[in-house]
Scaffold this motif. Sequence first.
Motif, short mmCIF file in Angstrom:
data_model
loop_
_atom_site.label_atom_id
_atom_site.label_comp_id
_atom_site.label_asym_id
_atom_site.label_seq_id
_atom_site.Cartn_x
_atom_site.Cartn_y
_atom_site.Cartn_z
N ILE A 243 0.84 -1.20 0.00
CA ILE A 243 0.00 0.00 0.00
C ILE A 243 0.87 1.25 0.00
CG2 ILE A 243 -1.82 1.21 1.24
CD1 ILE A 243 -2.74 -1.42 2.38
N ALA A 244 1.99 1.20 0.74
CA ALA A 244 2.90 2.34 0.73
C ALA A 244 3.46 2.57 -0.67
CB ALA A 244 4.03 2.12 1.73
N GLU A 245 3.69 1.50 -1.40
CA GLU A 245 4.17 1.66 -2.78
C GLU A 245 3.12 2.32 -3.66
OE1 GLU A 245 7.18 1.15 -3.95
OE2 GLU A 245 7.80 0.63 -1.91
N ASP A 246 1.86 2.09 -3.37
CA ASP A 246 0.80 2.78 -4.12
C ASP A 246 0.86 4.28 -3.90
OD1 ASP A 246 -0.11 0.37 -5.09
OD2 ASP A 246 -1.63 0.12 -3.54
N TYR A 247 1.10 4.70 -2.66
CA TYR A 247 1.23 6.14 -2.39
C TYR A 247 2.47 6.72 -3.06
CZ TYR A 247 -2.45 5.72 1.12
OH TYR A 247 -3.65 5.51 1.76
N ARG A 248 3.54 5.96 -3.09
CA ARG A 248 4.74 6.44 -3.78
C ARG A 248 4.50 6.56 -5.28
NH1 ARG A 248 7.07 2.64 0.01
NH2 ARG A 248 8.12 3.79 1.69
N ARG A 249 3.69 5.68 -5.81
CA ARG A 249 3.36 5.77 -7.23
C ARG A 249 2.55 7.04 -7.51
NH1 ARG A 249 1.51 1.14 -7.36
NH2 ARG A 249 3.48 0.09 -7.83
N VAL A 250 1.65 7.38 -6.61
CA VAL A 250 0.91 8.65 -6.76
C VAL A 250 1.88 9.82 -6.70
CG1 VAL A 250 -0.84 10.13 -5.72
CG2 VAL A 250 -1.21 7.66 -5.81
N ARG A 251 2.84 9.76 -5.76
CA ARG A 251 3.84 10.83 -5.66
C ARG A 251 4.63 10.98 -6.96
NH1 ARG A 251 8.84 8.96 -2.46
NH2 ARG A 251 8.94 7.79 -4.43
N THR A 252 5.05 9.85 -7.53
CA THR A 252 5.83 9.91 -8.76
C THR A 252 5.01 10.50 -9.90
OG1 THR A 252 7.07 7.97 -8.05
CG2 THR A 252 7.17 8.52 -10.38
N ASN A 253 3.75 10.12 -10.00
CA ASN A 253 2.90 10.66 -11.05
C ASN A 253 2.69 12.16 -10.87
OD1 ASN A 253 2.58 8.21 -12.37
ND2 ASN A 253 0.81 7.64 -11.15
N LEU A 254 2.64 12.62 -9.63
CA LEU A 254 2.53 14.06 -9.40
C LEU A 254 3.81 14.79 -9.83
CD1 LEU A 254 0.76 14.20 -5.91
CD2 LEU A 254 -0.18 14.93 -8.10
N GLU A 255 4.94 14.14 -9.61
CA GLU A 255 6.20 14.78 -9.99
C GLU A 255 6.33 14.92 -11.50
OE1 GLU A 255 8.94 13.20 -6.24
OE2 GLU A 255 9.05 12.21 -8.20
N PHE A 256 5.74 13.98 -12.24
CA PHE A 256 5.84 14.03 -13.70
C PHE A 256 4.56 14.53 -14.35
CE2 PHE A 256 9.12 11.01 -12.52
CZ PHE A 256 10.17 11.37 -13.36
N ALA A 257 3.64 15.05 -13.57
CA ALA A 257 2.39 15.56 -14.15
C ALA A 257 2.64 16.77 -15.03
CB ALA A 257 1.39 15.89 -13.05
N ASP A 258 3.62 17.56 -14.68
CA ASP A 258 3.96 18.75 -15.47
C ASP A 258 5.48 18.91 -15.39
OD1 ASP A 258 4.22 21.15 -16.77
OD2 ASP A 258 2.50 22.08 -15.81
N VAL A 259 6.16 18.45 -16.42
CA VAL A 259 7.63 18.46 -16.40
C VAL A 259 8.17 19.88 -16.54
CG1 VAL A 259 9.70 17.56 -17.53
CG2 VAL A 259 7.64 16.14 -17.37
N ASP A 260 7.54 20.70 -17.36
CA ASP A 260 8.04 22.06 -17.59
C ASP A 260 7.86 22.93 -16.36
OD1 ASP A 260 8.71 21.35 -20.17
OD2 ASP A 260 6.75 21.92 -20.96
#
Length: 566
Positions: A243-260
């Motif tokens: 479950i913690a890995e699921d939250y980290r996956r959300v974090r990663t997607n937020l980091e790459f949601a807007d690269v610019d």
Amino acid sequence: MDPHDYLKALRKRWIVIAILGVLGGGVAYTYAESLPDSFQATSEIFVSSTQGQTTSELVQGSTYTQNLVQSYSQLATTPKVLTPVIAELGLQVTPAQLAKSITAATPLNTVIIQITVTDGTPARAAAIANSVGESLAKTATALSPQNSSDVASISMEIVTPAQAPVNPIAPNRRLIEISGLAVGLAAGVLYAIGRALFDTRLRSPRDIERLTDVPVIGNVERRRRHDPQPNGITMRLAPHSLIAEDYRRVRTNLEFADVDNAIRSIVVTSAMPGEGKTTMSINIALAMAERSLRVLLIDADLRRPSVATYAQIEGAAGLTTVLVGSADLDEVIQHWAPNVDILTSGVIPPNPNQLLGSSAMARLLSTVIGQYDFVIVDTPPLLPASDALTLTHMTDGAVVVSLYNSTTRQKLTDALAALSGVKARTIGVVLNQTKPKARDEYYSSDVTKMDAPEGAAPRQTGAAEVSAPSARPSTTATAAGPAEPAAEETATAASSAETTPSTLSAPVAPPRKPRAPRNPRTVKPAHTSPDGTERQAQNDTERSTPGVSKSVSQNVSQSAELRPVP
């Protein structure tokens, strides 16, 4: 719905389909066995003309007979024919009742009358058919015209006597049973497809992708029924769990949601209450802090605040206290976990929407976004209140949390439409509490084995980790004495060394030099009891585990020396 969805619905409800199929087959079997057997016997009567010597006379007689044979077949079910049959066989029925079981037919272009009788007894069916044939012949002969010699113009003779049938013609039990089974299965299939069509609750990311173009940035599984993980904040109590890995996956997607333009502040909301937005906010904050980012979590749900309850910290003073000017921002921000600070909601105001939409709130968000690397704002749900719509414009966007098997498609659509209606940016949707999938062999170990060595007690959260003080702990040490965090670390290390020495068998890494805080705050230094109890416990620990306790003490001392003094 596409074919995959139909197959998924059938696979999900296969037990119901099977039960209805068996139930339909059972009912059909019971019904078929309750039906009595029916036997059918048929006799044939030939009708001919008794007049005519020449060929032309015979042709005329044949035509005459064919014209009358249809009338004679109808005569077979009249009381004049059936009454003698009832009397002869001693039947306990009326002519009308007996006529329902008799059928008289004439094949096309023939002078043959077929009398068919249906009855529950084979012998009686044959007897009735033969008796009706004889009675019909007598009645028709008596009714036909007679010549000068008092001879009837037609004659009728049974050419095929009825025989007692061996097998019943009805009911067709196998057909009834198969039909019942088919009806039951069809009812189960219709039920499964109907549930899939009319049950609009979200059950997969595909359901969300069909509704909107907003991306699904993650789905978080719910805890398994027999999972050893304790209840609480997953990223804090079980950081190595799936479950913690699921939250980290959300974090990663937020980091790459807007690269610019990197996202530095988000609003976490949901369509309706109870969908897990607060838990999502706290776990995302802890996941972000793992990247050495300074994170601030703001409880802006001024209607039903719960961040302070989940974090087990004091929430009397917080956001509303700052917005009304009763306290400074630095005085109410509390340090909760490494790199994570929390600004609680404070006292619930009578006008939450006005406070959150005020210029003071805009200035506060602008200030904290400049001070912290990442800011998370927990807001009320979108449909019951409009607070989140205002705050979304003050941040980089909104993350909408939907609850698996609870949030309906219509509610999620309305929530996203509300954000779109005010031109607010929606970063993504997170599907929360999804059904756990089969464990991968790579993660086959349970949480207890991953968080604690074999033979040691499960990892527990101490008072210093769960309960935070009402004021934010100091990040500095004063000249009056050692810093309070250093004392707590020393005591915790001593306690752990006495109970489970194996947990500290690995060398302790040297502490990282902390970043100088932008708004340093101090609290009163920790006090040691006059009788030297704390020092005595430390000495006992050093004697029991000299290498470990010495390393911990040196690291704690070094950490205290590196803390800047305001």
